[in-house]
Design an enzyme around this catalytic site. Structure first.
Site, PDB file in Angstrom:
ATOM      1  N   ASP A  62       0.844  -1.196   0.000  1.00 24.05           N
ATOM      2  CA  ASP A  62       0.000   0.000   0.000  1.00 24.05           C
ATOM      3  C   ASP A  62       0.879   1.245   0.000  1.00 24.05           C
ATOM      4  OD1 ASP A  62      -1.771   2.176   0.911  1.00 24.05           O
ATOM      5  OD2 ASP A  62      -3.201   0.563   1.299  1.00 24.05           O
ATOM      6  N   ILE A  63       0.568   2.157  -0.875  1.00 21.10           N
ATOM      7  CA  ILE A  63       1.399   3.351  -1.057  1.00 21.10           C
ATOM      8  C   ILE A  63       1.343   4.280   0.168  1.00 21.10           C
ATOM      9  CG2 ILE A  63      -0.322   4.873  -2.160  1.00 21.10           C
ATOM     10  CD1 ILE A  63       3.276   4.279  -3.354  1.00 21.10           C
ATOM     11  N   ASN A  88       0.800   7.690  -9.939  1.00 21.47           N
ATOM     12  CA  ASN A  88      -0.429   7.300 -10.643  1.00 21.47           C
ATOM     13  C   ASN A  88      -1.434   6.623  -9.722  1.00 21.47           C
ATOM     14  OD1 ASN A  88      -2.026   6.246 -13.114  1.00 21.47           O
ATOM     15  ND2 ASN A  88      -1.369   4.365 -12.092  1.00 21.47           N
ATOM     16  N   TYR A 153     -13.127  12.910  -3.979  1.00 18.66           N
ATOM     17  CA  TYR A 153     -12.050  12.523  -4.910  1.00 18.66           C
ATOM     18  C   TYR A 153     -11.534  13.761  -5.629  1.00 18.66           C
ATOM     19  CZ  TYR A 153     -10.172  10.618  -9.353  1.00 18.66           C
ATOM     20  OH  TYR A 153      -9.403  10.327 -10.462  1.00 18.66           O
ATOM     21  N   GLY A 154     -12.467  14.603  -6.120  1.00 16.46           N
ATOM     22  CA  GLY A 154     -12.052  15.825  -6.818  1.00 16.46           C
ATOM     23  C   GLY A 154     -11.220  16.728  -5.928  1.00 16.46           C
ATOM     24  N   ALA A 155     -11.572  16.780  -4.644  1.00 17.96           N
ATOM     25  CA  ALA A 155     -10.816  17.623  -3.708  1.00 17.96           C
ATOM     26  C   ALA A 155      -9.384  17.127  -3.568  1.00 17.96           C
ATOM     27  CB  ALA A 155     -11.514  17.650  -2.352  1.00 17.96           C
TER      28      ALA A 155
HETATM   29  N1  LIG Z   1     -10.147   5.879 -15.387  1.00 17.15           N
HETATM   30  C1  LIG Z   1     -10.473   7.145 -15.557  1.00 17.15           C
HETATM   31  O1  LIG Z   1     -11.483   7.466 -16.222  1.00 17.15           O
HETATM   32  C2  LIG Z   1      -9.606   8.248 -14.965  1.00 17.15           C
HETATM   33  C3  LIG Z   1      -9.923   9.574 -15.282  1.00 17.15           C
HETATM   34  C4  LIG Z   1      -9.134  10.592 -14.763  1.00 17.15           C
HETATM   35  C5  LIG Z   1      -8.057  10.282 -13.948  1.00 17.15           C
HETATM   36  N2  LIG Z   1      -7.790   8.973 -13.644  1.00 17.15           N
HETATM   37  C6  LIG Z   1      -6.611   8.715 -12.790  1.00 17.15           C
HETATM   38  O2  LIG Z   1      -5.769   7.760 -13.448  1.00 17.15           O
HETATM   39  C7  LIG Z   1      -4.989   7.057 -12.466  1.00 17.15           C
HETATM   40  C8  LIG Z   1      -5.048   5.569 -12.733  1.00 17.15           C
HETATM   41  O3  LIG Z   1      -6.381   5.123 -12.548  1.00 17.15           O
HETATM   42  P1  LIG Z   1      -6.999   3.919 -13.400  1.00 17.15           P
HETATM   43  O4  LIG Z   1      -8.221   4.443 -14.048  1.00 17.15           O
HETATM   44  O5  LIG Z   1      -5.943   3.279 -14.208  1.00 17.15           O
HETATM   45  O6  LIG Z   1      -7.489   2.972 -12.197  1.00 17.15           O
HETATM   46  P2  LIG Z   1      -7.220   1.456 -11.852  1.00 17.15           P
HETATM   47  O7  LIG Z   1      -7.250   0.607 -13.082  1.00 17.15           O
HETATM   48  O8  LIG Z   1      -8.164   1.138 -10.754  1.00 17.15           O
HETATM   49  O9  LIG Z   1      -5.712   1.455 -11.331  1.00 17.15           O
HETATM   50  C9  LIG Z   1      -5.368   2.019 -10.095  1.00 17.15           C
HETATM   51  C10 LIG Z   1      -3.965   1.550  -9.771  1.00 17.15           C
HETATM   52  O10 LIG Z   1      -3.554   2.117  -8.529  1.00 17.15           O
HETATM   53  C11 LIG Z   1      -3.190   1.071  -7.626  1.00 17.15           C
HETATM   54  N3  LIG Z   1      -3.539   1.499  -6.281  1.00 17.15           N
HETATM   55  C12 LIG Z   1      -4.746   1.959  -5.849  1.00 17.15           C
HETATM   56  N4  LIG Z   1      -4.702   2.238  -4.549  1.00 17.15           N
HETATM   57  C13 LIG Z   1      -3.438   1.933  -4.125  1.00 17.15           C
HETATM   58  C14 LIG Z   1      -2.785   1.988  -2.885  1.00 17.15           C
HETATM   59  N5  LIG Z   1      -3.410   2.410  -1.774  1.00 17.15           N
HETATM   60  N6  LIG Z   1      -1.490   1.612  -2.814  1.00 17.15           N
HETATM   61  C15 LIG Z   1      -0.836   1.175  -3.918  1.00 17.15           C
HETATM   62  N7  LIG Z   1      -1.413   1.107  -5.138  1.00 17.15           N
HETATM   63  C16 LIG Z   1      -2.700   1.478  -5.230  1.00 17.15           C
HETATM   64  C17 LIG Z   1      -3.975  -0.151  -8.115  1.00 17.15           C
HETATM   65  O11 LIG Z   1      -3.368  -1.387  -7.759  1.00 17.15           O
HETATM   66  P3  LIG Z   1      -3.852  -2.234  -6.448  1.00 17.15           P
HETATM   67  O12 LIG Z   1      -5.345  -2.134  -6.374  1.00 17.15           O
HETATM   68  O13 LIG Z   1      -3.333  -3.625  -6.709  1.00 17.15           O
HETATM   69  O14 LIG Z   1      -3.178  -1.559  -5.313  1.00 17.15           O
HETATM   70  C18 LIG Z   1      -3.880   0.039  -9.616  1.00 17.15           C
HETATM   71  O15 LIG Z   1      -2.642  -0.406 -10.096  1.00 17.15           O
HETATM   72  C19 LIG Z   1      -5.514   7.494 -11.106  1.00 17.15           C
HETATM   73  O16 LIG Z   1      -4.677   8.503 -10.562  1.00 17.15           O
HETATM   74  C20 LIG Z   1      -6.881   8.085 -11.433  1.00 17.15           C
HETATM   75  O17 LIG Z   1      -7.289   9.029 -10.471  1.00 17.15           O
HETATM   76  C21 LIG Z   1      -8.521   7.956 -14.135  1.00 17.15           C
END
Ligand SMILES: NC(=O)c1ccc[n+]([C@@H]2O[C@H](COP(=O)([O-])OP(=O)(O)OC[C@H]3O[C@@H](n4cnc5c(N)ncnc54)[C@H](OP(=O)(O)O)[C@@H]3O)[C@@H](O)[C@H]2O)c1
Length: 242
Positions: A62-63, A88, A153-155
């Site tokens: 966990d990060i 990320n 989340y937005g905050a």
């Molecule tokens: N998808 C969208 O539409 C969208 C739009 C705008 C911005 N974003 C941003 O894009 C980024 C990537 O999101 P995504 O859409 O690719 O989501 P995702 O597929 O759910 O991936 C999230 C990643 O973060 C890891 N993660 C989550 N919580 C963690 C924690 N506490 N410690 C360590 N690792 C953690 C997850 O791995 P584990 O669960 O194995 O830890 C996974 O690898 C994020 O910053 C998100 O806010 C996404």
């Protein structure tokens, strides 16, 4: 320095956007330190990448755990340094009206989405400084638009944006650059969690951002310092023919 000894850390690299960014960096010969909680998924990614990247190390956990962050930074240091830090990993939290929001949950969202990137930047800055490196913090349009239901989340993303711009100013003297990237809506697990039970097949896969990442990692970090990019922007420089 040749491209083969460049090193990048990518958090949240075991699926979704982080996996795509990791793939672009691997294709460019970066040594990689990748993070995520799901160890099995992370190890599978590392195995797949090691065919392309000269060196890949998976740090599961966990990060928000300081030991995990320390291990990420130490792994880069042991490989000689750090050129790129991609913050990320992020959590969405529950979607719903602010009046019904369980406020103590901010105590989880902020450490993951804001605190962890800040800690990593503080720890990585000396390494990045020796290589005039780049920090990439992943944001969202939820940081600037007041979408009903997306407030907490937005905050966190709004806070990350201000801190990133501040880091960009403060670290400029050390030769370290920082940028914000809004990847746009993508078909990932996080997005599906935001729309439970809904068909999100009209959203693009995160691979849609590959032209942006390819372009970004071609730029001199100092030329992009402090900027905010929308990876799915139409008519963007990264979509123009070479
Ligand atoms: N998808 C969208 O539409 C969208 C739009 C705008 C911005 N974003 C941003 O894009 C980024 C990537 O999101 P995504 O859409 O690719 O989501 P995702 O597929 O759910 O991936 C999230 C990643 O973060 C890891 N993660 C989550 N919580 C963690 C924690 N506490 N410690 C360590 N690792 C953690 C997850 O791995 P584990 O669960 O194995 O830890 C996974 O690898 C994020 O910053 C998100 O806010 C996404």
């Amino acid at each position: 320095m040749t491209q083969t000894n460049r090193i990048a850390i990518v958090t949240g690299a075991n699926r979704g956007l982080g996996l795509v960014i990791t793939g672009v960096l691997a294709g460019r010969g970066y040594g990689l330190v990748i993070g995520g909680r799901d160890r099995e998924a992370l190890d599978a990614v590392a195995d797949g990448l090691s065919r392309h990247a000269p060196d890949v190390v998976a740090i599961a956990g966990d990060i928000t755990d300081m030991q995990v962050r320390t291990n990420l930074i130490d792994a880069a240091r042991q490989r000689g340094g750090l050129d790129v830090l991609v913050n990320n990993a992020s959590e969405l939290g529950p979607i719903g009206p602010l009046l019904a929001f369980d406020v103590p949950r901010l105590g989880r969202l902020f450490p993951v989405n804001v605190g962890a990137p800040m800690f990593l930047i503080q720890m990585a800055a000396p390494l990045l400084a020796t290589r005039r490196g780049l920090i990439v913090n992943i944001t969202s349009d939820a940081a600037t638009a007041a979408y009903p239901g997306w407030g907490p989340y937005g905050a966190t993303k709004a806070a990350l944006e201000l801190l990133t711009r501040t880091f960009a100013s403060e670290l400029a003297a050390q030769g370290v650059s920082a940028v914000l990237v809004d990847p746009g809506g993508m078909r990932t697990r996080m997005h599906q969690e935001a729309f439970p039970g809904e068909d999100i097949s009209d959203r693009p896969l995160p691979e849609v951002t590959v032209p942006f990442w390819t372009w970004l990692f071609d730029q001199d970090a100092e030329d992009v310092r402090g900027q905010r990019f929308a990876a799915q922007q139409k008519d963007a420089p990264w979509l123009q023919p070479a």
